[in-house]
Each structure stands twice: as structure tokens, then as C-alpha cells.
Design a protein around this motif. Sequence first.
Motif, PDB file in Angstrom:
ATOM      1  N   VAL A 196     -12.947  41.371   7.591  1.00  0.00           N
ATOM      2  CA  VAL A 196     -11.484  41.319   7.684  1.00  0.00           C
ATOM      3  C   VAL A 196     -10.887  42.391   6.788  1.00  0.00           C
ATOM      4  CG1 VAL A 196      -9.421  39.928   7.258  1.00  0.00           C
ATOM      5  CG2 VAL A 196     -11.468  38.834   8.176  1.00  0.00           C
ATOM      6  N   ASP A 197      -9.920  43.110   7.324  1.00  0.00           N
ATOM      7  CA  ASP A 197      -9.124  44.051   6.528  1.00  0.00           C
ATOM      8  C   ASP A 197      -7.680  43.562   6.547  1.00  0.00           C
ATOM      9  OD1 ASP A 197      -7.727  46.070   5.314  1.00  0.00           O
ATOM     10  OD2 ASP A 197      -8.471  47.684   6.604  1.00  0.00           O
ATOM     11  N   PRO A 198      -7.202  42.971   5.427  1.00  0.00           N
ATOM     12  CA  PRO A 198      -5.843  42.406   5.415  1.00  0.00           C
ATOM     13  C   PRO A 198      -4.735  43.440   5.234  1.00  0.00           C
ATOM     14  CG  PRO A 198      -6.906  42.017   3.312  1.00  0.00           C
ATOM     15  CD  PRO A 198      -7.922  42.694   4.179  1.00  0.00           C
ATOM     16  N   PHE A 199      -5.108  44.698   4.978  1.00  0.00           N
ATOM     17  CA  PHE A 199      -4.130  45.801   4.893  1.00  0.00           C
ATOM     18  C   PHE A 199      -4.621  46.901   5.828  1.00  0.00           C
ATOM     19  CE2 PHE A 199      -4.382  43.786   0.662  1.00  0.00           C
ATOM     20  CZ  PHE A 199      -3.062  43.399   0.456  1.00  0.00           C
ATOM     21  N   CYS A 200      -4.738  46.598   7.110  1.00  0.00           N
ATOM     22  CA  CYS A 200      -5.502  47.471   8.010  1.00  0.00           C
ATOM     23  C   CYS A 200      -4.806  48.781   8.339  1.00  0.00           C
ATOM     24  CB  CYS A 200      -5.875  46.723   9.283  1.00  0.00           C
ATOM     25  SG  CYS A 200      -4.503  46.434  10.433  1.00  0.00           S
ATOM     26  N   GLY A 201      -3.484  48.878   8.180  1.00  0.00           N
ATOM     27  CA  GLY A 201      -2.800  50.121   8.516  1.00  0.00           C
ATOM     28  C   GLY A 201      -3.121  50.560   9.934  1.00  0.00           C
ATOM     29  N   SER A 202      -3.567  51.799  10.081  1.00  0.00           N
ATOM     30  CA  SER A 202      -3.869  52.327  11.412  1.00  0.00           C
ATOM     31  C   SER A 202      -5.222  51.869  11.933  1.00  0.00           C
ATOM     32  CB  SER A 202      -3.784  53.857  11.414  1.00  0.00           C
ATOM     33  OG  SER A 202      -4.624  54.408  10.415  1.00  0.00           O
ATOM     34  N   GLY A 203      -5.887  50.979  11.196  1.00  0.00           N
ATOM     35  CA  GLY A 203      -7.089  50.326  11.702  1.00  0.00           C
ATOM     36  C   GLY A 203      -8.405  51.001  11.406  1.00  0.00           C
ATOM     37  N   THR A 204      -8.419  51.928  10.451  1.00  0.00           N
ATOM     38  CA  THR A 204      -9.617  52.750  10.255  1.00  0.00           C
ATOM     39  C   THR A 204     -10.846  51.941   9.864  1.00  0.00           C
ATOM     40  OG1 THR A 204      -8.134  54.515   9.546  1.00  0.00           O
ATOM     41  CG2 THR A 204     -10.473  54.863   9.189  1.00  0.00           C
ATOM     42  N   PHE A 205     -10.729  51.030   8.888  1.00  0.00           N
ATOM     43  CA  PHE A 205     -11.897  50.227   8.498  1.00  0.00           C
ATOM     44  C   PHE A 205     -12.432  49.388   9.666  1.00  0.00           C
ATOM     45  CE2 PHE A 205     -10.951  50.569   3.775  1.00  0.00           C
ATOM     46  CZ  PHE A 205     -12.174  51.144   3.448  1.00  0.00           C
ATOM     47  N   PRO A 206     -11.592  48.584  10.338  1.00  0.00           N
ATOM     48  CA  PRO A 206     -12.117  47.804  11.458  1.00  0.00           C
ATOM     49  C   PRO A 206     -12.703  48.667  12.580  1.00  0.00           C
ATOM     50  CG  PRO A 206      -9.991  46.931  10.759  1.00  0.00           C
ATOM     51  CD  PRO A 206     -10.195  48.223  10.026  1.00  0.00           C
ATOM     52  N   ILE A 207     -12.061  49.795  12.875  1.00  0.00           N
ATOM     53  CA  ILE A 207     -12.554  50.654  13.962  1.00  0.00           C
ATOM     54  C   ILE A 207     -13.899  51.266  13.609  1.00  0.00           C
ATOM     55  CG2 ILE A 207     -12.117  52.786  15.262  1.00  0.00           C
ATOM     56  CD1 ILE A 207      -9.097  52.051  15.081  1.00  0.00           C
ATOM     57  N   GLU A 208     -14.020  51.796  12.385  1.00  0.00           N
ATOM     58  CA  GLU A 208     -15.300  52.379  11.968  1.00  0.00           C
ATOM     59  C   GLU A 208     -16.404  51.316  11.963  1.00  0.00           C
ATOM     60  OE1 GLU A 208     -16.231  55.645  11.251  1.00  0.00           O
ATOM     61  OE2 GLU A 208     -14.278  56.134  12.117  1.00  0.00           O
ATOM     62  N   ALA A 209     -16.069  50.110  11.507  1.00  0.00           N
ATOM     63  CA  ALA A 209     -17.058  49.021  11.496  1.00  0.00           C
ATOM     64  C   ALA A 209     -17.476  48.666  12.925  1.00  0.00           C
ATOM     65  CB  ALA A 209     -16.477  47.800  10.788  1.00  0.00           C
ATOM     66  N   ASP A 289       0.750  38.481   6.917  1.00  0.00           N
ATOM     67  CA  ASP A 289       0.890  38.793   5.500  1.00  0.00           C
ATOM     68  C   ASP A 289      -0.398  38.432   4.771  1.00  0.00           C
ATOM     69  OD1 ASP A 289       1.736  38.252   2.570  1.00  0.00           O
ATOM     70  OD2 ASP A 289       3.509  39.211   3.449  1.00  0.00           O
ATOM     71  N   VAL A 290      -0.688  39.130   3.683  1.00  0.00           N
ATOM     72  CA  VAL A 290      -1.920  38.856   2.938  1.00  0.00           C
ATOM     73  C   VAL A 290      -1.939  37.438   2.365  1.00  0.00           C
ATOM     74  CG1 VAL A 290      -1.076  39.750   0.716  1.00  0.00           C
ATOM     75  CG2 VAL A 290      -3.528  39.824   1.238  1.00  0.00           C
ATOM     76  N   LYS A 291      -0.791  36.840   2.153  1.00  0.00           N
ATOM     77  CA  LYS A 291      -0.765  35.463   1.627  1.00  0.00           C
ATOM     78  C   LYS A 291      -1.282  34.477   2.678  1.00  0.00           C
ATOM     79  CE  LYS A 291       4.120  34.654   2.830  1.00  0.00           C
ATOM     80  NZ  LYS A 291       5.486  34.513   2.286  1.00  0.00           N
ATOM     81  N   GLU A 292      -1.350  34.904   3.948  1.00  0.00           N
ATOM     82  CA  GLU A 292      -1.863  34.051   5.016  1.00  0.00           C
ATOM     83  C   GLU A 292      -3.329  34.364   5.334  1.00  0.00           C
ATOM     84  OE1 GLU A 292       0.757  34.772   8.253  1.00  0.00           O
ATOM     85  OE2 GLU A 292       2.537  34.135   7.150  1.00  0.00           O
TER      86      GLU A 292
END
Length: 391
Positions: A196-209, A289-292
Amino acid sequence: MDKVELIAPCHFGLEAVLKREIQDLGYEIAGVEDGRVTFYGDAEAVCRANIFLRTAERILWKAGSFKAVTFDELFEKTRALPWEEFIPEDGKFWVAKAASVKSKLFSPSDIQSIMKKAMVKRLQEHYHTEWFKEDGASYPVRVFLMKDIVTIGIDTSGVSLHKRGYREVSGTAPITETLAASLIMLTPWNRERILVDPFCGSGTFPIEAAMMAANIAPGMNRSFTAESWTNLIAKKKWYDAVNEANDLIRDDIEVDIQGYDVDDSVVRIARQNAAEAGVEHLIHFQQRDVKELRHPKKYGFIITNPPYGERLEEKENLPQLYRTFGESFRTLDSWSAYMITSYEDAERYFGRKADKNRKIYNGMLKTYFYQFPGPRPPKRFGSQEERKANR
């Protein structure tokens, strides 16, 4: 073709990750220095390295290396290199970049100008001409001086390898694709584990993974400068490397990769980028939100690039943001968290000192990769393949 030396620049501090990648491709390491790994290969290696390496910034074909402390010495030793073996008579050639560290020659523009003149002189003598049209293939040269040692490489990649081709649109302060891939590789995450990336922005971490999980080569959907070097690399070698990459893609996998961001417009960009990368079916993006930040399963991973607070108005919100992030993480029993940030008070407000941290330069920005590893899952947790086999 005989073995040649290839140079792969990378982010400072992540040389070991790239070294392992190169070895996994089957190539012998020649040397490791700050920000680059040199290895032995051939024409096929140029193609495969450009297409398969996730953490290299570009691939340079090493033209030579020597010591130079005067501009006369730089000229003569550059002229002595066999440029005709690389550059045909109609080739377009220039010194695209020069960098100097702890060397007597330190002016990039002067280094570039003198080396270009030396290359022209050598090629004039070989091709018996006074003037070159330079209307053929491009052969951009890059040079690096370290403690008076000049290392010269011809750039086979062109546009930096972090440009995979899927991220046409980015959110604010995006992390590069090569850096994201390197950081994922520094963790024990694999496709059997939740990410999980809770601050994913343009999605780079999830996409690379997701690309790693599906074994999608990062460079298979883009072009490279050396594709037009038919004097050095047969076109068939590029086709063979792409075919190899296609054959290795896994379409049958199931993964749990998620990306959250508080900004819905950014989430839409992430979805679009994932679609361009061909992995939208492997990632669940959501405005949250990151609190969720919650998940019912154990032994998951958080890998993220939270806001740094580069703008003054953002900096005021950072203590609460990191505090909330830390509180959410503490509810995730047995999870691991990894975050890269330049925010100096990250640990303080996160509420926990990192088990490890690693200094990494993101461009010119000094950042730290904070690591909070959780417990290893028990053996009965098993892999997806093992669980299916035991049914």
C-alpha cells in the motif's frame, strides 16, 4: 563482437541494487563507483540492459578512460581514441554532458568544446574529409572527470531510462521511476505480499511494483538512441530482446497492490498512468486520507513518498501529517513501513525511530529512506503458488 565495457549510472547510494540487477541479467561486473556500475557485455547486452534494467539511469558504451590535468592533454588523449570504430562518416556526434569532481579541469563547457574538436580531428584524419554533414544516426558522448581521471561513454539510451513511457502526467513532487524501483528492491516485498502507498501521487510506487510482479520489462515500450546504430548493433538484436521481454510477462498473477491519495484528481492521474503501463488491473487506486489507512490482513508493506514540505505553506502541516501517518501505521499489526522523505523531523512525528535509514540523493535533494520492518510471516503463510499446490 568482442566484450566491451558498459557503464550504468544510477542514484547515489543505490549502486548495490543495480549491481545485483546486472548480475541477474548474466553480466560480469567490472567495477562499482559512486553513482555508477561498469560491466562487461556485447551488442546484445546493450539492448537487454536498456530494456530490462529497472534501476539504471542510462547505458553508456565506454569509449575510453585516461588521466588528464591540462586541456592539451585532454585534447591529445581524446584524439587518440578510436572514434572511427564507433562513429560512421555521416554520424551526428557531440559531447552532450560533462561533469567534473575534484579535478584540475572543471569547466564543463570548455571540456565539451575541446573534446568535440579532438573527435573531429581524429575522424577527419580517418575519413579524409574536412567537413562532416552529421545527418546520420546520433552518437551523444558523456564524460565524467573524477580526481583527474577522464571516463568517456557514448550514450546508447537517449532519454533517461526513468522515462518508461507510462507517466505522461505527474502529480506534484513525483519520485522517479528508477528511484521507486530501487527502493522497492531494497525491501523484502514480493508479489505474494500486500503493498500500500498511502501518498501515491501519480502512482509510481504501485505501478513499478505491479510491473515487477508481472515481470514487465521497464524499457519494452520505448525507443533508444542506439537502435539507429546499425554499424554497431544489428536491428535483430533489439527485436530479440523485446521478444524475450514479451515471453517473460506473467499474465496469470494475482496481487494486492493499492494506492491512496487525498486528492481525487491525482488518483485519476495515477489510474491513467497505470493504464499506460498495462497494469491497471493489478492496482486498486482510491481517494483516501492517510488517517483512513486500514487493512484486515497481516504482513503487508507500506512503501511511500510522503510530502516533504518544500513549499512553506505545506511545511506547517507536516507535523500533523506525519503524526497521523504514524498513528495509522500502529494499527496495522505485523506490517512493515518504508518511506523516503527529506523532512528532518519525520521520525519524531511518526512516533518511532527507524530500525534503519539510508541517505539517498533524489536529484540534488538529500533524502532518507526510513525503514520500519515488521516481523516475518510464519512459514505456513506460504506463497500463492504453494497454497494452490496444497489445495
